[in-house]
Structures are given as structure tokens and as C-alpha cells.
Write a protein that holds these residues in place. Structure first.
Motif, PDB file in Angstrom:
ATOM      1  N   ILE A 239       0.856  -1.194   0.000  1.00 41.36           N
ATOM      2  CA  ILE A 239       0.000   0.000   0.000  1.00 41.36           C
ATOM      3  C   ILE A 239       0.888   1.240   0.000  1.00 41.36           C
ATOM      4  O   ILE A 239       1.698   1.450   0.929  1.00 41.36           O
ATOM      5  N   ALA A 240       0.746   2.050  -1.023  1.00 35.49           N
ATOM      6  CA  ALA A 240       1.542   3.273  -1.117  1.00 35.49           C
ATOM      7  C   ALA A 240       1.250   4.183   0.067  1.00 35.49           C
ATOM      8  O   ALA A 240       0.098   4.446   0.384  1.00 35.49           O
ATOM      9  N   GLY A 241       2.298   4.636   0.707  1.00 34.63           N
ATOM     10  CA  GLY A 241       2.126   5.515   1.858  1.00 34.63           C
ATOM     11  C   GLY A 241       2.449   4.852   3.174  1.00 34.63           C
ATOM     12  O   GLY A 241       2.715   5.531   4.165  1.00 34.63           O
ATOM     13  N   PHE A 242       2.442   3.511   3.195  1.00 36.82           N
ATOM     14  CA  PHE A 242       2.810   2.794   4.414  1.00 36.82           C
ATOM     15  C   PHE A 242       4.239   2.274   4.294  1.00 36.82           C
ATOM     16  O   PHE A 242       4.588   1.587   3.319  1.00 36.82           O
ATOM     17  N   THR A 243       5.056   2.598   5.282  1.00 40.96           N
ATOM     18  CA  THR A 243       6.473   2.217   5.251  1.00 40.96           C
ATOM     19  C   THR A 243       6.871   1.312   6.402  1.00 40.96           C
ATOM     20  O   THR A 243       7.934   0.714   6.376  1.00 40.96           O
ATOM     21  N   CYS A 244       6.040   1.227   7.426  1.00 42.11           N
ATOM     22  CA  CYS A 244       6.383   0.426   8.600  1.00 42.11           C
ATOM     23  C   CYS A 244       5.104  -0.062   9.262  1.00 42.11           C
ATOM     24  O   CYS A 244       4.170   0.717   9.454  1.00 42.11           O
ATOM     25  N   ALA A 245       5.068  -1.340   9.610  1.00 42.21           N
ATOM     26  CA  ALA A 245       3.900  -1.896  10.301  1.00 42.21           C
ATOM     27  C   ALA A 245       4.368  -2.853  11.384  1.00 42.21           C
ATOM     28  O   ALA A 245       5.255  -3.678  11.166  1.00 42.21           O
ATOM     29  N   GLU A 246       3.784  -2.721  12.560  1.00 42.01           N
ATOM     30  CA  GLU A 246       4.093  -3.587  13.698  1.00 42.01           C
ATOM     31  C   GLU A 246       2.796  -4.095  14.285  1.00 42.01           C
ATOM     32  O   GLU A 246       1.762  -3.403  14.235  1.00 42.01           O
ATOM     33  N   ALA A 247       2.864  -5.288  14.863  1.00 38.82           N
ATOM     34  CA  ALA A 247       1.642  -5.900  15.380  1.00 38.82           C
ATOM     35  C   ALA A 247       1.069  -5.158  16.577  1.00 38.82           C
ATOM     36  O   ALA A 247      -0.145  -5.090  16.750  1.00 38.82           O
ATOM     37  N   ILE A 248       1.939  -4.578  17.418  1.00 40.79           N
ATOM     38  CA  ILE A 248       1.437  -3.911  18.614  1.00 40.79           C
ATOM     39  C   ILE A 248       2.220  -2.633  18.863  1.00 40.79           C
ATOM     40  O   ILE A 248       3.421  -2.562  18.585  1.00 40.79           O
ATOM     41  N   SER A 249       1.537  -1.638  19.366  1.00 43.68           N
ATOM     42  CA  SER A 249       2.169  -0.365  19.685  1.00 43.68           C
ATOM     43  C   SER A 249       3.210  -0.576  20.771  1.00 43.68           C
ATOM     44  O   SER A 249       3.004  -1.350  21.714  1.00 43.68           O
ATOM     45  N   ASP A 250       4.348   0.092  20.659  1.00 39.73           N
ATOM     46  CA  ASP A 250       5.444  -0.128  21.597  1.00 39.73           C
ATOM     47  C   ASP A 250       5.299   0.670  22.885  1.00 39.73           C
ATOM     48  O   ASP A 250       6.140   0.580  23.776  1.00 39.73           O
ATOM     49  N   GLY A 251       4.236   1.452  23.008  1.00 39.51           N
ATOM     50  CA  GLY A 251       4.036   2.219  24.228  1.00 39.51           C
ATOM     51  C   GLY A 251       2.595   2.165  24.673  1.00 39.51           C
ATOM     52  O   GLY A 251       1.681   1.994  23.872  1.00 39.51           O
TER      53      GLY A 251
END
Length: 419
Positions: free
Chosen positions: A345-357
């Protein structure tokens, strides 16, 4: 085809507070109906007696009349009169199958929007036209995403059902509970809730969030007897004094060893003149905790303090719940699927399963998530990143409109993959 940026800007220019989203909800009903959805709204979409923190009747009526003046369809908005502004839409696909739901909140905040030339809504001439009310938490973006998603899925090229939940009164955690009580989450197999921003940069996606706190919002009223403060002070019963006693003791409550806690008295008001013993005082309090059980105990202690502070000063008191939320437990299966679907998907550069904070806020989507999970379904609360020129709930808040279209594409992919 929906111009998502123009739609978001229209919503931004016409913000409405919780349970007064008459123009917004009417627009949602109109657009969904035109797209072929079966639309439920008004008293059919939200339980009357379960609504929390409902504005005063005169506030509701003023907002209703303003919506009509601004072009809301009279036949539709009439069904929402009195603060029944929830909208639920459902669409059956080409084959039978499970139900996937998406939730979008619609309300704004009681904040006066900036008039600074560097503030993009001001420069772009879509600053709030309702002075003292502002979309300062991205709910205008959420609603626009929901409607654009509805258009994408209107081809019905999927199996099962799509259910779209447009919720009023998220601010103050007030609206979701009443939608759940009215059965709007029954028979939902998967639920996705989203939020833009929250400290996550543009191009980043978090498939799940952690740290949402259980909370209870309480409104307390103290009633005494007014009297002349100089001539007959002994005849009075000072409601503001009782409320002040309660305030100090509420803030003196101990911390807990079993969970993190927060407590705050956010409003204390009362009295009519320097020479009059105050007959009435009003207080608004919130409790929060990482533990639902601990939050209930905090609430019990707050209620006890209010009761005994009133008694100490020979006052009567009442306490009403005006908002609430429970902790959120996301299903990682859906979070990981969201990460997978961002690929390409254009515009997305990073995806993680859960927020780190941890967010350390509260969200009443928690009631919707819990209800789906109680029925054996799966749910998650996603964060779609957006650069912000100012924090949430700030007069110069704005969102990165470039994230809106990718967000729609991600949700469409999730819907079609699961159906």
C-alpha cells in the motif's frame, strides 16, 4: 467517487459535540443509504436509558436547530432529535458468511480552534465554523475513512456481511456503551477500531494497542441551604464547602500496590455571590486504572467520600455515572493480519503488530471489543500513524490528510480478506 479530503474538511468545518452530531450523522445516513446499505439510526441504533453524560435538553435542541439551518435533511434528523445520533449500516455480500465490523467515532471537542495563519484549517478556510467547538482528535478523519470504505465495499464482492458503526460521544467515553446495550454488536465475528495519530508517525501502522485504562466518570451534586453569609451564616448549609471537603479527600486516596491508578477532580463549581451561603455545588471526577477491579474499588471509595463529606456538612448528595470504559485486550491474530495487509500500500512504510508504548488513556470502544469477544469473536484497536503539528486536544491540532486514502485501502483489504 468520494473525495475523502474534501469530505474530511467539510466535517472539520462543522464539528459537533457528543450526542449533538446531528448534521454529521445525517450526512452519514444519506451517503450510506445512497450506497445501498441497510441503515439503522435514531432510537433504533442506541439505547435511550444507557446514554451517559447526555447534554442538557436546551443544548441538544440548539444543536438540532443549527443542523437544520446548515442543511441537514429534516426527515432524517428528526429521528435523531434529543441526542440519538448513532448510525449503523450493514451490507450483505454476494454469499453468506461471517460479519466483519468497523467502528468510527464522529464527535468533536469543546475547544476554540486556532486562528493562526500557520494552522492549515485556518489557511485553507476550513477552520471550525462553530466557535468553541473543534475536531481536535481526528474524528473527522475517522468518519471520512468510514464513508470512503463504505463506498469501496458497496460492490458487494465479498462473502458475509459488513457492519459499519458510526458512534457518537466518544469524548468522555459515553456513546459506545449505549450502542452495545441496544444490540448493535450482536453477531459480529470480527471488529476493527481505528485511531489516527496518537504519537505514531505518518506511514506507520500498529495492528493493536496496549495500555488503555479502565475509567469511570462521575458527576456529583451537593445540595444545602442558602443563607446570608453575614447576618445569619449559622442558618446556611454550605454545599461548596462540602464539595471542597470531598475534593481534598478524593485526591488524598492512596495509590494501589495491585495496579496503576489515576484520579482527578476536573470540575468544581458552585455559589452565586460573595454574601450568600452556596446552596448547590457540582463536581466532575474521573477514576482510572490498569485494572478494572481496582477502578471499581476507586469508584467505591470516591462515592463513600462524597456521601460522608456531604453528611459532615449536613448536605444531601447525588452521584451519576456520566462515562466509562474498560481495558482493551486486542486479538493478535487480527493485529498480525493488519500488518500483512499493509504490504504494497503506497504511503505505508512500517507496520508492527502492537504499539510499543502504553496509551494511558481510555476508550469506550472497549465495550464494543469486549462484547464481540464475549460472543467468541475477535477484535483489535489499530493505530494508523499521522504526523501532528500539535498534540491531540490542542487548538492547533490537525492531521496529515495523506494518510486517509491508505487507511481506506488497508481497511478494504482487511474486509475482503476476512470475507
Amino acid at each position: 467517487m468520494i473525495d475523502i479530503i474534501a469530505l474530511r474538511r467539510d466535517l472539520h468545518e462543522h464539528p459537533e459535540l457528543g450526542f449533538t452530531e446531528f448534521r454529521t450523522a445525517t450526512k452519514v445516513v444519506q451517503m450510506l443509504t445512497e450506497l445501498g446499505y441497510r441503515v439503522t439510526y435514531g432510537k433504533d441504533a442506541i439505547d435511550d436509558t444507557s446514554r451517559r453524560g447526555l447534554p442538557k435538553p436546551e443544548v441538544l435542541e440548539d444543536a438540532y436547530q443549527r443542523a437544520i439551518h446548515e442543511g441537514a435533511d429534516p426527515a432524517i434528523v428528526q429521528q435523531m432529535r434529543g441526542g440519538f445520533t448513532a448510525v449503523v449500516a450493514e451490507l450483505q455480500g454476494e454469499q453468506e458468511g461471517p460479519t466483519t465490523a468497523f467502528r468510527f467515532d464522529m464527535d468533536a471537542l469543546p475547544i476554540r480552534e486556532s486562528k493562526s495563519d500557520k494552522h492549515i484549517p485556518q489557511a485553507g478556510q476550513f477552520r471550525s465554523s462553530h466557535e468553541g467547538i473543534m475536531h481536535a482528535c481526528a474524528h473527522d478523519g475517522h468518519t471520512a475513512i468510514g464513508l470512503a470504505l463504505a463506498e469501496r465495499l458497496s460492490d458487494r464482492k465479498f462473502g458475509g456481511k459488513i457492519r459499519l458503526l458510526f458512534q457518537p460521544a466518544e469524548e468522555g467515553v459515553r456513546g459506545a456503551y449505549a450502542m452495545v446495550k441496544n444490540g448493535m454488536l450482536e453477531q459480529v465475528d470480527r471488529l476493527f477500531c481505528i485511531h489516527l495519530g496518537t504519537g505514531v508517525p505518518s506511514g506507520h501502522v500498529r495492528g493493536a494497542s496496549a495500555g488503555f485504562l479502565a475509567t469511570t466518570k462521575l458527576e456529583a451534586h451537593f445540595t444545602g441551604v442558602s443563607s446570608h453569609a453575614g447576618a445569619t451564616p449559622e442558618e446556611g448549609r454550605n454545599a461548596l464547602l462540602g464539595a471542597s471537603t470531598a475534593l481534598l479527600n478524593i485526591h488524598a486516596l492512596p495509590r494501589f500496590s495491585t495496579a496503576d491508578t489515576r484520579i482527578n477532580v476536573g470540575i468544581l463549581e458552585g455559589g452565586t455571590g460573595a454574601n450568600i451561603i452556596p446552596e448547590h455545588a457540582r463536581m466532575v471526577i474521573e477514576t482510572r486504572s490498569t485494572s478494572e477491579e481496582t477502578n471499581r474499588e476507586l469508584e467505591r471509595r470516591v462515592r463513600q467520600i462524597i456521601e460522608h463529606s456531604a453528611s459532615m456538612h449536613e448536605l444531601s448528595s447525588t452521584v451519576e455515572v456520566i462515562g466509562g470504559a474498560v481495558p482493551i485486550r486486542c486479538d493478535m491474530e487480527l493485529a498480525e493480519l493488519a500488518v500483512q495487509q499493509t504490504e504494497g500500500i503506497a504511503g505505508f512504510t512500517c507496520a508492527e503488530a502492537i504499539s510499543d508504548g502504553a496509551s494511558l488513556g481510555s476508550e469506550d470502544a472497549s465495550y464494543m471489543i469486549r462484547r464481540v469477544q464475549e460472543q467468541g469473536g475477535k477484535a483489535t484497536y489499530m493505530i494508523i500513524g499521522s504526523e501532528l503539528p500539535a498534540p491531540h486536544h490542542h487548538p492547533e491540532f490537525d492531521l496529515d490528510e495523506a494518510v486517509l486514502a491508505p487507511a481506506v485501502e488497508l481497511l478494504e483489504r482487511l474486509a475482503r480478506t476476512l470475507l
